[in-house]
Design an enzyme around this catalytic site. Structure first.
Site, mmCIF file in Angstrom:
data_model
loop_
_atom_site.group_PDB
_atom_site.id
_atom_site.type_symbol
_atom_site.label_atom_id
_atom_site.label_comp_id
_atom_site.label_asym_id
_atom_site.label_seq_id
_atom_site.Cartn_x
_atom_site.Cartn_y
_atom_site.Cartn_z
ATOM 1 N N ASP A 2 48.114 -24.594 67.309
ATOM 2 C CA ASP A 2 49.006 -23.439 67.174
ATOM 3 C C ASP A 2 48.868 -22.882 65.774
ATOM 4 O O ASP A 2 48.285 -23.528 64.893
ATOM 5 C CB ASP A 2 50.453 -23.830 67.451
ATOM 6 C CG ASP A 2 51.251 -22.695 68.091
ATOM 7 O OD1 ASP A 2 50.799 -21.531 67.994
ATOM 8 O OD2 ASP A 2 52.310 -22.973 68.678
ATOM 9 N N LYS A 45 54.370 -22.451 80.476
ATOM 10 C CA LYS A 45 55.808 -22.725 80.430
ATOM 11 C C LYS A 45 56.591 -21.435 80.645
ATOM 12 O O LYS A 45 56.082 -20.332 80.496
ATOM 13 C CB LYS A 45 56.209 -23.343 79.083
ATOM 14 C CG LYS A 45 56.047 -22.391 77.916
ATOM 15 C CD LYS A 45 56.624 -22.967 76.648
ATOM 16 C CE LYS A 45 56.360 -22.056 75.459
ATOM 17 N NZ LYS A 45 56.891 -20.723 75.579
ATOM 18 N N GLN A 61 57.954 -10.534 63.564
ATOM 19 C CA GLN A 61 58.635 -9.280 63.911
ATOM 20 C C GLN A 61 57.630 -8.132 63.790
ATOM 21 O O GLN A 61 57.754 -7.254 62.945
ATOM 22 C CB GLN A 61 59.843 -9.076 62.997
ATOM 23 C CG GLN A 61 60.887 -10.179 63.142
ATOM 24 C CD GLN A 61 62.123 -9.900 62.317
ATOM 25 O OE1 GLN A 61 62.618 -8.778 62.268
ATOM 26 N NE2 GLN A 61 62.638 -10.924 61.653
ATOM 27 N N HIS A 99 50.543 -14.301 62.208
ATOM 28 C CA HIS A 99 50.983 -14.609 63.564
ATOM 29 C C HIS A 99 50.448 -13.590 64.561
ATOM 30 O O HIS A 99 50.132 -13.929 65.704
ATOM 31 C CB HIS A 99 52.514 -14.644 63.606
ATOM 32 C CG HIS A 99 53.076 -15.063 64.922
ATOM 33 N ND1 HIS A 99 52.935 -16.342 65.417
ATOM 34 C CD2 HIS A 99 53.760 -14.366 65.867
ATOM 35 C CE1 HIS A 99 53.521 -16.426 66.597
ATOM 36 N NE2 HIS A 99 54.021 -15.240 66.901
ATOM 37 N N ALA A 122 59.588 -26.567 66.566
ATOM 38 C CA ALA A 122 58.746 -27.588 67.212
ATOM 39 C C ALA A 122 59.105 -27.854 68.667
ATOM 40 O O ALA A 122 58.574 -28.794 69.263
ATOM 41 C CB ALA A 122 58.772 -28.904 66.427
ATOM 42 N N GLY A 144 72.151 -13.947 41.105
ATOM 43 C CA GLY A 144 71.085 -13.980 42.099
ATOM 44 C C GLY A 144 69.934 -13.041 41.825
ATOM 45 O O GLY A 144 68.904 -13.119 42.496
ATOM 46 N N THR A 187 58.448 -25.980 71.477
ATOM 47 C CA THR A 187 57.303 -25.710 72.353
ATOM 48 C C THR A 187 56.251 -26.803 72.218
ATOM 49 O O THR A 187 55.731 -27.317 73.213
ATOM 50 C CB THR A 187 56.687 -24.344 72.014
ATOM 51 O OG1 THR A 187 57.644 -23.320 72.297
ATOM 52 C CG2 THR A 187 55.426 -24.094 72.807
ATOM 53 N N ASP A 191 57.649 -23.943 64.078
ATOM 54 C CA ASP A 191 58.964 -23.598 63.542
ATOM 55 C C ASP A 191 59.965 -24.685 63.914
ATOM 56 O O ASP A 191 60.132 -25.657 63.195
ATOM 57 C CB ASP A 191 59.384 -22.221 64.063
ATOM 58 C CG ASP A 191 60.632 -21.692 63.364
ATOM 59 O OD1 ASP A 191 61.260 -22.460 62.589
ATOM 60 O OD2 ASP A 191 60.986 -20.525 63.567
#
Length: 320
Positions: free
Chosen positions: A226, A200, A101, A134, A232, A42, A234, A230
């Site tokens: 948007d 919402k 994050q 984001h 989907a 890896g 929402t 991710d």
């Protein structure tokens, strides 16, 4: 194109080689000669197969899924270029993983976006070029210059060209949740269209419940905006609510980053969204490319930004 007394070179790892090749083609350059492989255990092996001494190097690598592998490929490539005496190394990251994050939402949470910024800087990057973070404040997590491109102009141009005759009579722009209002408002201002908001409540992670629609969508065609899609949930819930509760005629959607994880494709396929427009900051596999999904290239914008960075010209005109 040699204002620094050195040449410009475009390299890529494994996350998004198609976009890298398109960027190089727009700049009239060959792709840099390199190999990024994985050993059987890896570990990542990077080989730079041409001289980069004194060169202005741009490494194109989205840190999308598999996020950690792609991030490590980027870090090791940056280190390899610095050790090979590259004049300057710019990390071109069309999609910046871990961007969600960006703060401590609960006690003892990490701020992983800041950690990623630190290790990219520590690896030796001199500059970062990215698109639609984001959270815009992530630019401040870096101690090096960050050029933050916007995907909105590309998406606006697409819808403006496609629906030029009926745009201002039939369309409104929609925000799928309160968190996207600022982005959607800028989109609406650019297209000179009204804005509606889907309000919402989210009872738990990846589950959203639509409460009401702020604004009039009766007999209108709505474009939901948007930054990323991710799972989907929402987006699809918002589209269904706009049609069922608001009485809209049609719903379109667009986003810069198509993460499309988990049940996203099934939800989009079964949703009332007529067309979903994405940018190719994250490659969309052929098995996920539904008939209702349109993918636009970001290569022209990134190529122009790279040319401006290399020539020491402002990048801000690309935001206009």
């Amino acid at each position: 194109m040699n204002l620094h007394g050195k040449d410009i070179k475009i390299f890529t790892a494994n996350s998004n080689p198609k976009v890298a090749a398109q960027i190089a083609r727009h700049l009239g350059l060959p792709m840099g000669k390199s190999e990024v492989k994985h050993f059987s255990d890896g570990e990542i092996s990077v080989a730079i197969n041409e001289s980069v001494r004194g060169s202005d190097v741009f490494v194109v690598q989205s840190t999308c899924c598999p996020v950690n592998d792609n991030l490590m490929e980027l870090l090791i490539m940056i280190d390899a270029f610095k050790r090979a005496s590259a004049g300057r190394v710019t990390a071109v990251i069309p999609y910046f993983g871990y961007a969600r994050q960006d703060r401590k939402a609960r006690a003892r949470d990490p701020i992983s976006a800041k950690l990623c910024a630190d290790i990219i800087t520590a690896a030796g990057a001199d500059r970062v070029l990215t698109m639609d973070l984001h959270a815009a404040q992530i630019q401040g997590f870096f101690d090096i210059p960050v050029d933050h491109l916007l995907g909105g102009p590309l998406l606006c141009s697409y819808f403006g060209s496609r629906f030029s005759s009926s745009l201002h009579d039939e369309f409104v722009i929609g925000s799928p949740d309160l968190g996207s209002v600022t982005r959607s408002r800028k989109f609406a201002e650019r297209m000179d269209l009204p804005l509606v908001i889907v309000d919402k409540r989210r009872p738990k992670a990846n589950v959203s419940e639509v409460m009401n629609i702020i604004g009039d969508v009766q007999d209108k065609r709505v474009i939901l905006v948007d930054d990323m899609i991710d799972t989907a949930g929402t987006l699809c819930n918002a589209a269904n609510a706009i049609l069922e509760k608001g009485g809209a005629k049609e719903v379109y959607a667009c986003a810069t980053h198509g993460v499309l994880s988990g049940p996203a494709i099934d939800r989009i396929r079964d949703s009332s969204i007529k067309e979903l427009v994405l940018l190719d900051t994250i490659p969309v596999p052929a098995d996920k490319l539904l008939d209702k999904i349109t993918v636009l290239s970001v290569a022209p914008v990134f190529a122009e930004a790279i040319a401006r960075i290399y020539e020491d010209k402002p990048v801000s005109p690309l935001f206009g």
